[in-house]
Design a protein around this motif. Sequence first.
Motif, PDB file in Angstrom:
ATOM      1  N   TYR A  50      38.428 -23.694  24.876  1.00 38.78           N
ATOM      2  CA  TYR A  50      38.482 -23.101  23.539  1.00 38.78           C
ATOM      3  C   TYR A  50      39.780 -22.320  23.333  1.00 38.78           C
ATOM      4  O   TYR A  50      40.312 -22.271  22.213  1.00 38.78           O
ATOM      5  N   VAL A 129      31.502 -21.030  12.871  1.00 31.70           N
ATOM      6  CA  VAL A 129      30.461 -21.843  13.508  1.00 31.70           C
ATOM      7  C   VAL A 129      29.188 -21.903  12.658  1.00 31.70           C
ATOM      8  O   VAL A 129      28.333 -22.762  12.883  1.00 31.70           O
ATOM      9  N   PRO A 141      31.116 -11.978  14.538  1.00 29.95           N
ATOM     10  CA  PRO A 141      31.225 -12.793  15.762  1.00 29.95           C
ATOM     11  C   PRO A 141      29.854 -13.348  16.142  1.00 29.95           C
ATOM     12  O   PRO A 141      28.828 -12.665  16.001  1.00 29.95           O
ATOM     13  N   ASN A 173      33.682 -17.872  15.824  1.00 29.36           N
ATOM     14  CA  ASN A 173      34.054 -17.840  17.238  1.00 29.36           C
ATOM     15  C   ASN A 173      35.533 -17.496  17.338  1.00 29.36           C
ATOM     16  O   ASN A 173      36.382 -18.190  16.773  1.00 29.36           O
ATOM     17  N   GLY A 178      36.270 -11.864  19.770  1.00 30.85           N
ATOM     18  CA  GLY A 178      34.916 -12.222  19.396  1.00 30.85           C
ATOM     19  C   GLY A 178      33.838 -11.389  20.039  1.00 30.85           C
ATOM     20  O   GLY A 178      32.667 -11.779  20.020  1.00 30.85           O
ATOM     21  N   ILE A 345      30.591 -17.310  23.132  1.00 28.75           N
ATOM     22  CA  ILE A 345      31.406 -18.517  22.980  1.00 28.75           C
ATOM     23  C   ILE A 345      30.483 -19.729  23.054  1.00 28.75           C
ATOM     24  O   ILE A 345      29.736 -19.880  24.030  1.00 28.75           O
ATOM     25  N   PRO A 346      30.488 -20.617  22.055  1.00 28.05           N
ATOM     26  CA  PRO A 346      29.584 -21.777  22.093  1.00 28.05           C
ATOM     27  C   PRO A 346      29.923 -22.721  23.247  1.00 28.05           C
ATOM     28  O   PRO A 346      31.079 -22.830  23.654  1.00 28.05           O
TER      29      PRO A 346
END
Length: 696
Positions: A50, A129, A141, A173, A178, A345-346
Amino acid sequence: MGKSVLLVSSNLRKAKGQMAAIAVLIFLAALTLNLWLMLSMDYKQNFERYHETLNAEHVTLVVDGDSAKLQKFLVETLDGDGRTAQYCLEDVLHMVGLFSCQGGEVNSDFVFLTKQAAVSREIGRVEIVEEGGIESGIYMPMLYKSEEIAVGKTVKVSIGSNEIEYKVCGFFNSIMQGSHNCGICGLILTEDKYKELEDLGYAPKATLCSVRLGDRAENQDYETMLKNALSGFAPAARKSSNSYDVVAQARYISQMICSGIMSAMASFILLIALVVISSNINNYIGENMKNIGALKAIGYTGRQLIHALLLQFLGFALIAAAVGVIVSYMIFPFVNTMMISQTGIPYQVSFLPLPMFFTFAVLGGAVAAAVCFSSRRVKKIEPIVALRQGIQTHNFRRNHLPLEKAKAPLNLALALKTTVSGMKYNITICITMFVLTLVVVFCGMMTENVIFDMEPFVNLVVGETADSCISVSAQIEQEFLQASEEDERVEKAYLYNSLSVSHVGGVELWATVCDDFAKVNNQDIILEGRFPRFENEIAVGAKYARERGLKIGEEVAMTADGKEARYLITGFTQMSNNLDKDSLLTRAGYQRIGEMQNINYYLNLAEGTDVEDFNSDVKEWFGTDVNVTIDIRSTVEGASAVYVSLMTVIVLAILGLSAVVIVFVLYLLVRTMLNNKKQEYGILKALGFCSCEIKK
């Protein structure tokens, strides 16, 4: 190969229950091992992926002020350093603030940007997101997404000593901004809300400096250089910063905790499984001695018999490992959900061939080694000896406990002789109980020190806690102290201010400044040595000191606001809140190199005092001279809630795994004992003993 399959089939018909129990242990080992490998090998890499996808910063700096003179200085500094690969400067709003989340409060240095500016940034681009379609409000976030903070709901954000309500438009994100764990937390406003906040003046205008380096490894040194240069140019300007290494570690604390526990559990379960396999093979050899002799007499070699055992155990182990890997992918989404609640964080769950390969390689290799090692004596067994049930005509081993010469009572001598003769069986029990005891004690410690009593955990992570933290301007410090002394609700007030200093030849450290360290509640902050007492003394983080080779009694040089001074190290601290990049200074000590524009005081309040009401009263008394008020207990509870929930799940999972392991290990041990003493039990039954009496 066909003969080996026949032997395996014959062995399995006699030991279905034992092989099923061993398969369960291998299954659990594969499950935990594959989860650990996925977390340690790929999950952390998600941060780097990312980081590159969003072209995120290696160093971020936000400084109050947006004057052309300030920005010109930053441009000259950045251009003049050969390590700079790319940078950009942006106008933002910057202020310390907080909001309620998960039953507590989150406070950080907030950086406010417009949505358009955030998603189109050249460096440190933001990814939306979740979009709620709301035209006016705030984007949060994704770390803070919860039942309390969701699209369409209202969130109250305290900016300094003021509070504003925003409707949540969605979640984003951001790699370096974040989370409050980043040191700088970004909040995205729609154009109208940004203009409204700018007009209100609650958050001063600031310059956001985002830098990418040619060599990422230089990020902490570069951050120190940039802040030192800025301190010399504008010592009074309030600033915040972060760097790649610090953010990467801070955002993956839960991943490191979970990964470490998974690796330990996988190792423990695998060790128990190998011990059980070894014990099972030794029991098989002793129980089937005549069959081994007969097989050897008709032409089977020791190598073929070992090959059959290897095929039997390795085949079952690989099948169980395959099931364990499959189940680990079924469980991983739940683990991922827990991790995201801390990382923010995804992560997209996908098939990972490398962890699976290592899982099969480790389990297969370990099982094969255990089988080969335990069955090696099959080669040495002669057919004639095996047909005699393993009894040789002459045995020249020393008899350590001859009964005819034993001075101990007969029952005791027989017990000792049985213990010595069954040494391998006893070793199996000892190793199993040792490992399980470690696991259960670990669960007990986590339950006591994290779930039920958080104070030891909080003291280690946060360092110092009190009831309230009040940040006031330096001009009203004496007036505030006088009001605190006269207020019956205040039991103790002491200076406890966190500022950044730079270690000459090292990196930036967070310096905690106190007027008298004897007043702090947590005297265990010092791991070794003592607190600083005089203006030329300092205490530093134990881990940082170890990395830099610093010793108590040595001198170090520190800089801040363009000044430099030398200090004597008096002790080492233990706190993990700033990844051990900490230092302690007296007020007089810090004033040798810098001036505090804002003063933070920690307060212990009388029992029963409502902290929120007290903080509101302070705001009312001193108005705009109060920068921010923090309910420390509530903030700590909010920040630690995710770790408590994570530990609760881990402890419950470990206890469940331990219970399953104990059940199957006991089953195998009892089954082995029964097989070894069939003849003795038969004699006892022939003498008139019933099964109930024998069990007792």
